[in-house]
Every structure is written in structure tokens, then in C-alpha cells.
Write an enzyme that holds these catalytic residues in place. Structure first.
Site, PDB file in Angstrom:
ATOM      1  N   GLY A 154       2.520   2.486  10.773  1.00  0.00           N
ATOM      2  CA  GLY A 154       3.277   3.514  10.391  1.00  0.00           C
ATOM      3  C   GLY A 154       3.922   4.226  11.738  1.00  0.00           C
ATOM      4  N   HIS A 203      -9.723   0.918   5.215  1.00  0.00           N
ATOM      5  CA  HIS A 203      -8.154   0.887   5.954  1.00  0.00           C
ATOM      6  C   HIS A 203      -8.471   2.070   7.196  1.00  0.00           C
ATOM      7  CE1 HIS A 203      -3.887   2.262   6.566  1.00  0.00           C
ATOM      8  NE2 HIS A 203      -3.660   1.202   5.962  1.00  0.00           N
ATOM      9  N   ASN A 221       0.737  -1.180   0.125  1.00  0.00           N
ATOM     10  CA  ASN A 221       0.052  -0.060   0.147  1.00  0.00           C
ATOM     11  C   ASN A 221       0.965   1.158  -0.009  1.00  0.00           C
ATOM     12  OD1 ASN A 221      -1.731   2.110   0.419  1.00  0.00           O
ATOM     13  ND2 ASN A 221      -2.245   1.494   2.518  1.00  0.00           N
ATOM     14  N   GLU A 268      -6.588   4.489   8.086  1.00  0.00           N
ATOM     15  CA  GLU A 268      -6.604   6.102   7.976  1.00  0.00           C
ATOM     16  C   GLU A 268      -7.788   6.440   7.163  1.00  0.00           C
ATOM     17  OE1 GLU A 268      -2.985   5.404   5.484  1.00  0.00           O
ATOM     18  OE2 GLU A 268      -1.634   4.876   7.580  1.00  0.00           O
ATOM     19  N   LYS A 303       0.119   4.302  -0.147  1.00  0.00           N
ATOM     20  CA  LYS A 303      -0.602   5.342   0.319  1.00  0.00           C
ATOM     21  C   LYS A 303      -0.441   6.513  -0.438  1.00  0.00           C
ATOM     22  CE  LYS A 303       0.294   3.190   4.875  1.00  0.00           C
ATOM     23  NZ  LYS A 303       0.171   3.461   6.244  1.00  0.00           N
ATOM     24  N   SER A 307       3.558  -2.052  10.507  1.00  0.00           N
ATOM     25  CA  SER A 307       4.978  -1.668  10.773  1.00  0.00           C
ATOM     26  C   SER A 307       5.869  -3.212  10.188  1.00  0.00           C
ATOM     27  CB  SER A 307       5.253  -1.365  12.169  1.00  0.00           C
ATOM     28  OG  SER A 307       4.930  -0.006  12.022  1.00  0.00           O
ATOM     29  N   GLU A 357      -5.009  -5.250  11.082  1.00  0.00           N
ATOM     30  CA  GLU A 357      -4.165  -4.075  11.278  1.00  0.00           C
ATOM     31  C   GLU A 357      -4.135  -3.416  12.315  1.00  0.00           C
ATOM     32  OE1 GLU A 357      -2.246  -2.883   7.290  1.00  0.00           O
ATOM     33  OE2 GLU A 357      -4.500  -1.857   7.467  1.00  0.00           O
TER      34      GLU A 357
HETATM   35  C1  PEP Z   1      -0.740   0.166   5.922  1.00  0.00           C
HETATM   36  O1  PEP Z   1      -0.651   1.088   5.213  1.00  0.00           O
HETATM   37  O2  PEP Z   1      -1.767  -0.745   5.992  1.00  0.00           O
HETATM   38  C2  PEP Z   1       0.390  -0.118   6.913  1.00  0.00           C
HETATM   39  C3  PEP Z   1       0.361  -1.332   7.601  1.00  0.00           C
HETATM   40  O3  PEP Z   1       1.629   0.597   6.950  1.00  0.00           O
HETATM   41  P1  PEP Z   1       2.926   0.473   7.597  1.00  0.00           P
HETATM   42  O4  PEP Z   1       3.411  -1.006   7.038  1.00  0.00           O
HETATM   43  O5  PEP Z   1       3.547   1.669   7.156  1.00  0.00           O
HETATM   44  O6  PEP Z   1       2.598   0.179   9.228  1.00  0.00           O
END
Ligand code: PEP
Length: 266
Positions: A176, A98, A11, A100, A13, A216, A170
Site C-alpha cells: 500500500g 497478512h 484482496n 496488516e 481489504k 504495490s 509481501e
Molecule cells: C495486499 O493487500 O496484500 C497488498 C499487497 O496491497 P497493495 O497491493 O495495495 O500493496
């Protein structure tokens, strides 16, 4: 033993520009051609670069995903993108819910449920993201909350195809931030999600649905995070912006246990 094929999504983003998106897609495609992993790989660029990336992944094993969609066909919805538009570009996977979009943009559960239904009915694959906040985890409410998100998103979807639905667990506090769930906590939530799927559908469907971990994941921790029997790959944000790191994560998903034992990814 299960024969679920792991799936790793990158992703991107709101990162890259047109030229760097093209470069990243080219690097991912070329490293996947060398690695030919036993794993589904999806790149999920910003919507405005889908056409560029589509041109690069077409005819390869790398699939194209979209970060968002609006659940209506055509018409008066300024700024939004329909499923038909995504299909036109060769998108086969769409991220829904997601964190975000839930927490920063404020997408409500009802919109997420409508998006999920629209994606599944169109024949595209959905990656449905769920996961708790830090307060919920610390208050011991993480499982109830996460299963509640699933309940709300899947309400009324009585027949689903295991090929078309991927769930990404997640934890919001891990996205992040550099913090991750422990492999045991990730496995425990994935097992709870699978149990919930059994209770709502049936054991055979539940055992076929892929459940990714996200939050992460890096080249150095992927193998241990993916080692749980209910963890079927990952949804990767930051580390997917580097083709070498992303490839190492894909390799870890394709063979988590053996690579962890050999220490090749640490
Ligand atoms: C994500 O965008 O779904 C995500 C898990 O980001 P990151 O790997 O940067 O934590």
C-alpha cells in the site's frame, strides 16, 4: 521448466460497500470470461460481502477467498467466523498472516500457525503471507526473518498438499505504499523460500508450491515483477479494486515474459 499455474488474488481489504462489491465482482467475472487466462484468479472481499460475491462468482472460473478465519469449529468466540461458515458460502481460499493482521491488529505467530493448520486440515487453500519490515530489509535481516515466519507457521505440518498452500511474499514496506521490491530482490526472496521448502519437505513438493509476490503491484509493473522463475503471480491490494487494472495484472501473471517483451502492459 515448471508447470506451476500462476495465481492472482485480489484482496479488497476493508473497502467497498455492498453495491460496489457486487459491481466489482461482476466486472471481474465478465473480464475474466473474455480473457480466460491461464491463471487462477481469486477475489477476496470483506467477510460481510462474501455471500453477495459468492452469488456472482458461482459457476465461473473466479474463486472466492476470505481475508480471515478463526481456527475453531463453532462456539463461544464473539465476532469471529469459522471455517465451516466460510465453506457454507463457497469460499475455497483463506488469507492467513497478512501483514496488516500481524502488525496493525497484533496477531501473534501462534495464532497464525493455528489458522494455517485449521485451513489446510479443512481442505481449503491457504494463502500464507510472510515478509519483512523496512528495518529488517535495511539491516540485511529480511531473509532470516521471512524464513523464520514460514518456519513458525508451518511448524509441525509434516505433510502438506502443494495444491492447498500458496505462499505470498509481501515485504511490509511495499504494501500500500507505492514502493515495490525490485524484480531481482523479489526473485531472490522467492528462490530462498523455495530452497527453504526443499530443506523442510522435498524438491518435488517445493517445486509445486506457488509463491506470489505482493506489495504495490500495478498494471504497469506486474509483468516485470512476475517475470522471475520463482514468482507465480501476485497478491494484489489497491489495484484489485479496479477491474480493468486487476485484469491487466492477471494477464501479466498468465504470460509475464511474453507480455513484457511485447510491452503490452507498460
Ligand atoms: C495486499 O493487500 O496484500 C497488498 C499487497 O496491497 P497493495 O497491493 O495495495 O500493496
Amino acid at each position: 521448466m515448471t508447470d506451476r499455474r500462476p495465481i492472482v488474488g485480489g484482496n479488497w481489504k476493508m473497502n467497498t460497500r455492498r453495491s460496489s462489491a457486487r459491481e466489482l465482482a461482476t466486472a471481474v467475472v465478465s473480464s475474466m470470461a473474455d480473457a480466460s487466462p491461464a491463471c487462477d484468479v481469486v477475489v477476496i472481499p470483506p467477510l460481510v460481502y462474501l455471500a453477495d460475491v459468492a452469488e456472482i462468482v458461482r459457476g465461473t472460473s473466479v474463486r472466492l477467498g476470505a481475508q480471515n478465519v478463526y481456527p475453531a469449529a463453532d462456539g463461544a468466540m464473539t465476532g469471529e467466523i469459522s471455517i465451516g461458515m466460510l465453506q457454507d458460502l463457497g469460499v475455497d481460499t483463506v488469507v492467513v498472516g497478512h501483514s496488516e493482521r500481524r502488525h496493525e491488529i497484533g496477531e501473534p505467530d501462534a495464532l497464525i500457525a493455528a489458522k494455517l493448520r485449521a485451513v489446510l486440515e479443512s481442505g481449503l487453500t491457504a494463502i500464507l503471507c510472510v515478509g519483512e519490515t523496512l528495518d529488517q530489509r535495511e539491516g540485511g535481516d529480511h531473509e532470516r526473518f521471512t524464513l523464520g515466519q514460514l518456519d513458525s507457521a508451518l511448524a509441525g505440518l509434516d505433510s502438506i498438499s502443494a495444491d492447498r498452500l500458496v505462499i505470498a511474499y509481501e515485504p511490509v514496506w511495499a504494501i500500500g505504499t507505492g514502493m515495490t521490491a525490485t524484480p531481482a530482490d523479489a526473485q531472490s526472496m522467492h528462490a530462498a523460500i523455495r530452497q527453504w521448502l526443499i530443506s523442510q519437505y522435498d524438491a518435488s513438493l517445493a517445486s509445486s508450491i506457488r509463491i506470489q509476490y505482493g506489495g504495490s503491484v500495478k498494471a504497469g509493473n506486474a509483468a516485470e515483477l512476475f517475470a522471475g522463475p520463482d514468482v507465480d503471480g501476485g497478491l494484489i491490494g489497491g489495484a484489485s479494486l479496479n477491474a480493468e487494472d486487476f485484469t491487466a495484472i492477471v494477464r501479466a501473471a498468465a504470460a509475464p515474459a511474453s507480455l513484457a517483451q511485447e510491452g503490452r502492459l507498460s
